[in-house]
Design an enzyme around this catalytic site. Structure first.
Site, short mmCIF file in Angstrom:
data_model
loop_
_atom_site.label_atom_id
_atom_site.label_comp_id
_atom_site.label_asym_id
_atom_site.label_seq_id
_atom_site.Cartn_x
_atom_site.Cartn_y
_atom_site.Cartn_z
N LYS A 297 -103.21 -96.17 -31.96
CA LYS A 297 -103.78 -96.30 -30.61
C LYS A 297 -104.20 -97.72 -30.28
O LYS A 297 -104.25 -98.10 -29.12
CB LYS A 297 -104.98 -95.35 -30.45
CG LYS A 297 -104.59 -93.88 -30.27
CD LYS A 297 -105.72 -93.10 -29.64
CE LYS A 297 -105.54 -91.61 -29.66
NZ LYS A 297 -104.44 -91.07 -28.92
N LYS B 274 -94.12 -87.19 -32.88
CA LYS B 274 -94.72 -85.91 -32.46
C LYS B 274 -94.67 -85.79 -30.93
O LYS B 274 -94.67 -86.81 -30.23
CB LYS B 274 -96.16 -85.78 -32.98
CG LYS B 274 -97.16 -86.63 -32.26
CD LYS B 274 -98.60 -86.16 -32.54
CE LYS B 274 -99.55 -86.96 -31.66
NZ LYS B 274 -100.92 -86.57 -31.70
N LYS C 39 -98.81 -85.89 -25.12
CA LYS C 39 -98.99 -85.92 -23.66
C LYS C 39 -98.85 -87.35 -23.14
O LYS C 39 -98.50 -87.57 -22.00
CB LYS C 39 -100.34 -85.31 -23.24
CG LYS C 39 -101.48 -85.49 -24.21
CD LYS C 39 -102.65 -84.53 -23.93
CE LYS C 39 -103.65 -84.61 -25.06
NZ LYS C 39 -104.52 -83.53 -25.28
P1 TYM Z 1 -106.25 -83.81 -29.47
O1 TYM Z 1 -106.67 -83.36 -28.15
O2 TYM Z 1 -105.59 -85.14 -29.57
O3 TYM Z 1 -105.30 -82.76 -30.14
C1 TYM Z 1 -105.68 -81.42 -30.14
C2 TYM Z 1 -105.00 -80.66 -31.25
O4 TYM Z 1 -103.60 -80.57 -30.99
C3 TYM Z 1 -102.90 -80.93 -32.18
N1 TYM Z 1 -101.62 -81.53 -31.76
C4 TYM Z 1 -100.44 -81.16 -32.26
N2 TYM Z 1 -100.11 -80.24 -33.19
C5 TYM Z 1 -98.80 -80.10 -33.48
N3 TYM Z 1 -97.82 -80.82 -32.87
C6 TYM Z 1 -98.11 -81.76 -31.94
N4 TYM Z 1 -97.13 -82.43 -31.36
C7 TYM Z 1 -99.48 -81.96 -31.59
N5 TYM Z 1 -100.12 -82.78 -30.72
C8 TYM Z 1 -101.43 -82.50 -30.85
C9 TYM Z 1 -103.82 -81.92 -32.87
O5 TYM Z 1 -103.54 -82.00 -34.26
C10 TYM Z 1 -105.16 -81.31 -32.62
O6 TYM Z 1 -105.46 -80.31 -33.58
N6 TYM Z 1 -109.41 -85.27 -32.77
C11 TYM Z 1 -109.00 -83.97 -32.26
C12 TYM Z 1 -110.07 -83.39 -31.37
C13 TYM Z 1 -111.35 -83.16 -32.10
C14 TYM Z 1 -111.56 -82.20 -33.13
C15 TYM Z 1 -112.92 -82.39 -33.53
C16 TYM Z 1 -110.75 -81.25 -33.72
C17 TYM Z 1 -112.51 -83.84 -31.91
N7 TYM Z 1 -113.44 -83.37 -32.77
C18 TYM Z 1 -113.46 -81.61 -34.55
C19 TYM Z 1 -111.32 -80.47 -34.73
C20 TYM Z 1 -112.64 -80.67 -35.13
C21 TYM Z 1 -107.67 -84.15 -31.56
O7 TYM Z 1 -106.75 -84.59 -32.12
O8 TYM Z 1 -107.59 -83.78 -30.31
#
Ligand code: TYM
Length: 372
Positions: free
Chosen positions: A151, A239, A242
């Site tokens: 990022k 991957k 969005k």
């Molecule tokens: P975020 O919003 O970036 O992603 C949310 C979840 O979606 C999964 N993900 C995917 N899984 C499979 N294939 C993909 N292409 C793909 N894109 C996204 C991510 O692995 C994630 O599980 N940091 C976290 C948010 C968070 C969180 C936490 C999660 C903040 N605090 C505490 C668990 C526990 C995240 O990546 O959000």
């Protein structure tokens, strides 16, 4: 049992603050969670409409696990809105949050007294614990996070929130003594960091934090053969995300189902001419097989076996396109049946619970540092 009680007495001996009745109640809940129940916790940011990757990689596995375990576990589903503001948000964050909660309900999440839904910023203990953990984590381990490197790459000046993101995530998890954190494969490194911070803290101050399960055990618990990573449809080395500009690279949950089917039909495959699950050499085809299995909730191995020996990628694409478009039709219809009011009521209840549990854990940490 005696050991557990001795431990409780030792932990809470002399805590003036636990005399207040709501804090006492939350402290008791924390103790019950520590000793009798597991907590399963996850969060998804609400920066925009979610992708099929978020849905299949994190949201749907969480819903399935929650429905399976909510009689004997605490289920915490929260929206990390403070994590959202590290980057731009499409639309209004408040509306996006309501929509994200609706996604869980539309995906079939069953609500009972053990299921708690809340917003991170409505529980100030998350930010407070984040600061304290900043004083436990090291620059070295935080700088090594792949997500931070990706990022911040190419950015002249990157905001500190991007760097500190995994520490806030550790606070999100440790406040609630979560053992299992269903997430996609890209977040495994953050779980390992959370474990390291918790173990370092406990080593110095005693067993205050529950250390989350190792990633291998998380994967086993999620009942997936490996961590899930849904790939970009045009560039399957990456991957699905969005933030990728090309529309045909990703499926959004509000995509017109016919349009989503077309995106699958134009997905990049390879020139090897055999349908095989091999993420390394055939990531495009493997991605389609994985999507097909997850959308239909059947084991990946069954889908792989059903297509083994076939050669026509067009047939596979047509089948996956049909499965995805059918899933979107059903899902989008369910979304329209859920009201904002229903979501707001769940948040209000969930935030009351979350503040109680989180404040009680925070107090233990503050006392360890002699802040209280
Ligand atoms: P975020 O919003 O970036 O992603 C949310 C979840 O979606 C999964 N993900 C995917 N899984 C499979 N294939 C993909 N292409 C793909 N894109 C996204 C991510 O692995 C994630 O599980 N940091 C976290 C948010 C968070 C969180 C936490 C999660 C903040 N605090 C505490 C668990 C526990 C995240 O990546 O959000």
């Amino acid at each position: 049992m005696c050991g557990a009680l001795a431990h409780l007495v030792e932990r809470f001996h002399g805590m003036e603050e636990v005399r207040s009745s709501s804090l006492l109640r939350s402290t008791i809940i924390n103790l019950m969670v520590d000793f009798y129940m597991k907590t399963i916790l996850t969060g998804i940011r609400s920066n925009s409409v979610l992708t099929l990757g978020n849905y299949l990689g994190a949201l749907l596995p969480m819903v399935r696990l929650a429905n399976k375990h909510s009689k004997d576990s605490q289920i915490n589903i929260f929206v990390p809105d403070l994590h959202s503001i590290i980057s731009d948000v499409d639309g209004d964050l408040r509306e996006n949050i309501i929509r994200t909660i609706k996604y869980y309900l539309a995906a079939g999440l069953e609500i009972n007294e053990n299921v708690h839904i809340y917003r991170q910023s409505y529980v100030p203990a998350h930010s407070e614990l984040c600061w304290i953990l900043n004083c436990v984590a090291t620059m070295g381990e935080t700088s090594r996070m792949t997500q931070y490197k990706e990022k911040s790459k190419g950015q002249e000046s990157c905001n500190v929130g991007i760097f500190d993101y995994p520490i806030l995530m550790a606070a999100d998890i440790l406040l609630y003594s979560a053992t299992y954190v269903p997430i996609g494969e890209d977040q495994f490194q953050h779980i390992e960091l959370t474990r390291n911070i918790a173990m370092r803290f406990n080593h110095k101050f005693g067993e205050i934090f529950t250390v989350p399960a190792k990633t291998a055990d998380q994967v086993k618990f999620m009942e997936v053969s490996d961590g899930i990573r849904i790939r970009d449809l045009l560039n399957p080395e990456k991957k699905m995300s969005k933030s990728t500009k090309a529309e045909n690279s990703k499926i959004m949950l509000d995509d017109d189902p016919a349009k989503a089917a077309k995106k699958i039909m134009s997905a990049t495959t390879d020139s090897l001419g055999k349908v095989k699950f091999d993420m390394f050499n055939q990531p495009g085809v493997s991605n389609l097989l994985q999507i097909e299995a997850l959308v239909n909730d059947v084991p990946l191995q069954d889908v792989v076996s059903a297509w083994a020996g076939t050669t026509r990628y067009g047939d596979l694409k047509s089948k996956v396109a049909e499965s995805v478009s059918k899933m979107l039709v059903d899902f989008q219809a369910k979304m329209t049946e859920i009201s904002d009011k229903q979501v707001c009521e769940l948040l209000e209840k969930g935030e009351k619970y979350a503040n109680g549990v989180a404040n009680a854990k925070l107090l233990e940490v503050q006392r360890a540092f002699h802040l209280r």
